[in-house]
Motif scaffolding. Structure first.
Motif, PDB file in Angstrom:
ATOM      1  N   GLY A  88       0.829  -1.200   0.000  1.00 29.63           N
ATOM      2  CA  GLY A  88       0.000   0.000   0.000  1.00 29.63           C
ATOM      3  C   GLY A  88       0.862   1.248   0.000  1.00 29.63           C
ATOM      4  N   SER A  89       0.500   2.201   0.836  1.00 32.01           N
ATOM      5  CA  SER A  89       1.201   3.473   0.884  1.00 32.01           C
ATOM      6  C   SER A  89       2.389   3.427   1.839  1.00 32.01           C
ATOM      7  CB  SER A  89       0.236   4.572   1.329  1.00 32.01           C
ATOM      8  OG  SER A  89       0.933   5.771   1.619  1.00 32.01           O
ATOM      9  N   LEU A  90       3.434   4.183   1.495  1.00 36.72           N
ATOM     10  CA  LEU A  90       4.586   4.303   2.393  1.00 36.72           C
ATOM     11  C   LEU A  90       4.182   4.970   3.707  1.00 36.72           C
ATOM     12  CD1 LEU A  90       7.622   3.649   2.383  1.00 36.72           C
ATOM     13  CD2 LEU A  90       8.041   5.966   1.523  1.00 36.72           C
ATOM     14  N   GLU A  91       3.084   5.711   3.701  1.00 37.77           N
ATOM     15  CA  GLU A  91       2.599   6.358   4.911  1.00 37.77           C
ATOM     16  C   GLU A  91       2.317   5.353   6.023  1.00 37.77           C
ATOM     17  OE1 GLU A  91       2.066   9.568   5.709  1.00 37.77           O
ATOM     18  OE2 GLU A  91       2.958  10.261   3.842  1.00 37.77           O
ATOM     19  N   ARG A  92       2.001   4.122   5.657  1.00 36.15           N
ATOM     20  CA  ARG A  92       1.666   3.113   6.663  1.00 36.15           C
ATOM     21  C   ARG A  92       2.850   2.787   7.566  1.00 36.15           C
ATOM     22  NH1 ARG A  92      -1.048  -1.985   4.074  1.00 36.15           N
ATOM     23  NH2 ARG A  92      -1.630  -2.320   6.243  1.00 36.15           N
ATOM     24  N   PHE A  93       4.055   3.154   7.145  1.00 36.79           N
ATOM     25  CA  PHE A  93       5.248   2.804   7.914  1.00 36.79           C
ATOM     26  C   PHE A  93       5.701   3.933   8.844  1.00 36.79           C
ATOM     27  CE2 PHE A  93       5.110  -0.146   4.482  1.00 36.79           C
ATOM     28  CZ  PHE A  93       5.581  -1.330   5.027  1.00 36.79           C
ATOM     29  N   ARG A  94       4.980   5.033   8.876  1.00 41.16           N
ATOM     30  CA  ARG A  94       5.414   6.158   9.718  1.00 41.16           C
ATOM     31  C   ARG A  94       5.187   5.891  11.203  1.00 41.16           C
ATOM     32  NH1 ARG A  94       7.044  10.229   6.667  1.00 41.16           N
ATOM     33  NH2 ARG A  94       6.261  10.421   4.527  1.00 41.16           N
ATOM     34  N   ASP A  95       4.279   4.982  11.521  1.00 39.45           N
ATOM     35  CA  ASP A  95       4.029   4.638  12.913  1.00 39.45           C
ATOM     36  C   ASP A  95       4.149   3.124  13.060  1.00 39.45           C
ATOM     37  OD1 ASP A  95       3.411   4.935  15.596  1.00 39.45           O
ATOM     38  OD2 ASP A  95       1.246   4.807  15.253  1.00 39.45           O
ATOM     39  N   SER A  96       5.269   2.595  12.578  1.00 37.67           N
ATOM     40  CA  SER A  96       5.449   1.151  12.534  1.00 37.67           C
ATOM     41  C   SER A  96       6.732   0.751  13.250  1.00 37.67           C
ATOM     42  CB  SER A  96       5.482   0.666  11.081  1.00 37.67           C
ATOM     43  OG  SER A  96       4.250   0.965  10.445  1.00 37.67           O
ATOM     44  N   SER A  97       6.815  -0.537  13.584  1.00 41.39           N
ATOM     45  CA  SER A  97       7.953  -1.001  14.380  1.00 41.39           C
ATOM     46  C   SER A  97       8.057  -2.519  14.300  1.00 41.39           C
ATOM     47  CB  SER A  97       7.783  -0.575  15.838  1.00 41.39           C
ATOM     48  OG  SER A  97       6.595  -1.140  16.388  1.00 41.39           O
ATOM     49  N   ILE A 116      11.670  -3.004   2.864  1.00 41.84           N
ATOM     50  CA  ILE A 116      10.416  -2.653   2.211  1.00 41.84           C
ATOM     51  C   ILE A 116      10.660  -2.629   0.714  1.00 41.84           C
ATOM     52  CG2 ILE A 116       8.578  -0.942   2.013  1.00 41.84           C
ATOM     53  CD1 ILE A 116       9.432   0.181   4.722  1.00 41.84           C
ATOM     54  N   ALA A 117       9.892  -3.402  -0.040  1.00 41.11           N
ATOM     55  CA  ALA A 117       9.991  -3.391  -1.502  1.00 41.11           C
ATOM     56  C   ALA A 117       9.026  -2.346  -2.043  1.00 41.11           C
ATOM     57  CB  ALA A 117       9.638  -4.770  -2.065  1.00 41.11           C
ATOM     58  N   ILE A 118       9.550  -1.410  -2.831  1.00 37.57           N
ATOM     59  CA  ILE A 118       8.715  -0.318  -3.338  1.00 37.57           C
ATOM     60  C   ILE A 118       8.760  -0.237  -4.856  1.00 37.57           C
ATOM     61  CG2 ILE A 118       9.071   1.054  -1.245  1.00 37.57           C
ATOM     62  CD1 ILE A 118      10.967   2.855  -2.934  1.00 37.57           C
ATOM     63  N   ASP A 119       7.678   0.305  -5.413  1.00 34.42           N
ATOM     64  CA  ASP A 119       7.670   0.763  -6.797  1.00 34.42           C
ATOM     65  C   ASP A 119       7.965   2.256  -6.721  1.00 34.42           C
ATOM     66  OD1 ASP A 119       7.124   1.738  -9.313  1.00 34.42           O
ATOM     67  OD2 ASP A 119       5.248   0.648  -9.565  1.00 34.42           O
ATOM     68  N   ALA A 120       9.138   2.645  -7.157  1.00 29.72           N
ATOM     69  CA  ALA A 120       9.582   4.027  -6.970  1.00 29.72           C
ATOM     70  C   ALA A 120       8.658   5.043  -7.614  1.00 29.72           C
ATOM     71  CB  ALA A 120      10.997   4.195  -7.513  1.00 29.72           C
ATOM     72  N   ASN A 121       7.976   4.650  -8.709  1.00 32.65           N
ATOM     73  CA  ASN A 121       7.119   5.589  -9.431  1.00 32.65           C
ATOM     74  C   ASN A 121       5.642   5.371  -9.193  1.00 32.65           C
ATOM     75  OD1 ASN A 121       9.410   6.694 -10.683  1.00 32.65           O
ATOM     76  ND2 ASN A 121       9.400   5.069 -12.223  1.00 32.65           N
ATOM     77  N   GLY A 122       5.277   4.284  -8.508  1.00 28.69           N
ATOM     78  CA  GLY A 122       3.864   3.974  -8.331  1.00 28.69           C
ATOM     79  C   GLY A 122       3.252   3.438  -9.616  1.00 28.69           C
ATOM     80  N   GLY A 123       1.980   3.114  -9.558  1.00 32.13           N
ATOM     81  CA  GLY A 123       1.309   2.590 -10.746  1.00 32.13           C
ATOM     82  C   GLY A 123       1.754   1.172 -11.053  1.00 32.13           C
ATOM     83  N   GLU A 124       1.831   0.842 -12.336  1.00 28.39           N
ATOM     84  CA  GLU A 124       2.242  -0.496 -12.738  1.00 28.39           C
ATOM     85  C   GLU A 124       3.733  -0.683 -12.511  1.00 28.39           C
ATOM     86  OE1 GLU A 124       2.159  -3.452 -16.679  1.00 28.39           O
ATOM     87  OE2 GLU A 124       1.172  -1.484 -16.712  1.00 28.39           O
ATOM     88  N   LEU A 125       4.095  -1.802 -11.890  1.00 37.34           N
ATOM     89  CA  LEU A 125       5.494  -2.054 -11.564  1.00 37.34           C
ATOM     90  C   LEU A 125       6.263  -2.487 -12.803  1.00 37.34           C
ATOM     91  CD1 LEU A 125       7.715  -2.354  -9.405  1.00 37.34           C
ATOM     92  CD2 LEU A 125       6.991  -4.736  -9.143  1.00 37.34           C
ATOM     93  N   GLU A 126       7.238  -1.670 -13.193  1.00 38.33           N
ATOM     94  CA  GLU A 126       8.150  -2.016 -14.270  1.00 38.33           C
ATOM     95  C   GLU A 126       9.451  -2.530 -13.652  1.00 38.33           C
ATOM     96  OE1 GLU A 126       7.371  -2.003 -17.369  1.00 38.33           O
ATOM     97  OE2 GLU A 126       5.438  -0.985 -17.205  1.00 38.33           O
ATOM     98  N   ALA A 183      10.140   9.759   0.199  1.00 38.80           N
ATOM     99  CA  ALA A 183       8.884  10.139  -0.439  1.00 38.80           C
ATOM    100  C   ALA A 183       9.066  11.376  -1.315  1.00 38.80           C
ATOM    101  CB  ALA A 183       7.812  10.385   0.616  1.00 38.80           C
ATOM    102  N   ASP A 184       9.870  12.332  -0.865  1.00 41.73           N
ATOM    103  CA  ASP A 184      10.130  13.529  -1.672  1.00 41.73           C
ATOM    104  C   ASP A 184      10.893  13.188  -2.949  1.00 41.73           C
ATOM    105  OD1 ASP A 184       8.866  15.111   0.179  1.00 41.73           O
ATOM    106  OD2 ASP A 184      10.713  15.785   1.162  1.00 41.73           O
ATOM    107  N   ALA A 185      11.805  12.225  -2.854  1.00 44.88           N
ATOM    108  CA  ALA A 185      12.604  11.845  -4.015  1.00 44.88           C
ATOM    109  C   ALA A 185      11.823  10.980  -4.999  1.00 44.88           C
ATOM    110  CB  ALA A 185      13.856  11.092  -3.560  1.00 44.88           C
ATOM    111  N   HIS A 186      10.767  10.312  -4.518  1.00 43.22           N
ATOM    112  CA  HIS A 186       9.980   9.404  -5.366  1.00 43.22           C
ATOM    113  C   HIS A 186       8.492   9.687  -5.188  1.00 43.22           C
ATOM    114  CE1 HIS A 186      13.601   7.050  -6.171  1.00 43.22           C
ATOM    115  NE2 HIS A 186      13.838   7.040  -4.872  1.00 43.22           N
ATOM    116  N   PRO A 187       7.984  10.779  -5.748  1.00 40.81           N
ATOM    117  CA  PRO A 187       6.554  11.073  -5.641  1.00 40.81           C
ATOM    118  C   PRO A 187       5.727   9.912  -6.219  1.00 40.81           C
ATOM    119  CG  PRO A 187       7.759  12.956  -6.524  1.00 40.81           C
ATOM    120  CD  PRO A 187       8.719  11.810  -6.509  1.00 40.81           C
ATOM    121  N   GLY A 188       4.672   9.541  -5.521  1.00 41.01           N
ATOM    122  CA  GLY A 188       3.822   8.455  -5.992  1.00 41.01           C
ATOM    123  C   GLY A 188       4.312   7.080  -5.611  1.00 41.01           C
TER     124      GLY A 188
END
Length: 227
Positions: A88-97, A116-126, A183-188
């Motif tokens: 889901g959103s990276l926001e979910r990890f701001r209060d995580s442990s 944490i595995a992320i899609d840097a650009n969001g949307g469909e994972l390339e 998050a600032d470096a990878h919007p979305g």
């Protein structure tokens, strides 16, 4: 298959992304056992890396009787345990442990890390969008359960191409940033999976993890419930 695409299929299972508006997902505690995995699975174990649900090392406060024990006997051994249920959103990890412990008999001084595995650009994972965020805990006393605050942690960001090992790169001095900076470096940015990692580079380490909290959900690892 291209190397980057191979990494996507080898490192993490394809998860179900949280529904829009379901930012923090379900609340409460989920017990994870060998019989009830709740989407958790090993993803990139190598060598003699192994895991076991056990009460041998106890559990942190409010963590029941057991935990997930991780073993990496050799320097090139690795063991991971991740789930797409945390996607889901990276926001979910701001209060995580999560809580981790090092066996007092362990020769290595490290603790299990978190990735944490992320899609840097969001949307469909390339293939070239897949990055791993790695948190490497500082060394601490053995035999003591330690809680690590993921929201205030600093993370290495590694583009996952081929067989690069993000943990080893981060441990050996990779640049670390806050979740805000990422998050600032990878919007979305969107999360595809998350979980614990041990090795490579941690020979003779025996660690344990428990009470992984992401958003409003806590995962409590317990031994087998069968007689």
């Amino acid at each position: 298959m291209a190397a980057a695409a191979l990494a996507v299929t080898v490192l993490y299972p394809v998860p179900a992304i949280a529904a829009p508006g379901d930012l923090f997902g379900p609340s409460g505690t989920t017990v994870v056992t060998p019989e009830r995995m709740n989407q958790f699975a090993g993803s990139f174990d190598t060598g003699r890396g192994s895991r076991e649900f056990t009460d041998r090392l106890g559990a942190p406060a409010d963590g029941g009787t057991g935990a997930l024990e991780l073993r990496t006997p050799g320097d090139d051994d690795k063991v991971q345990f991740v789930t797409g249920e945390l996607a889901g959103s990276l926001e979910r990890f701001r209060d995580s442990s999560y809580h981790a412990l090092r066996d007092p008999a362990s020769e290595a001084g490290a603790f299990p890390s978190f990735q944490i595995a992320i899609d840097a650009n969001g949307g469909e994972l390339e293939p070239r969008d897949l990055h791993l965020l790695t948190f490497v805990p500082p060394e601490g006393p053995a035999g003591v359960w330690t809680r690590y605050d993921l929201g205030s942690a600093r993370w290495c960001t590694t583009q996952q191409i081929g067989r690069v090992d993000p943990y080893r790169e981060c441990r050996d001095g990779g640049a670390r940033r806050s979740l805000d900076e990422i998050a600032d470096a990878h919007p979305g940015v969107s999360v595809y999976a998350a979980g614990v990692n041990q090795g490579a580079g941690n020979a003779s380490l025996v660690g344990a993890v428990d009470l992984i909290r992401v958003g409003d959900r806590t995962y409590d690892f317990e031994p087998s419930t069968t007689p």
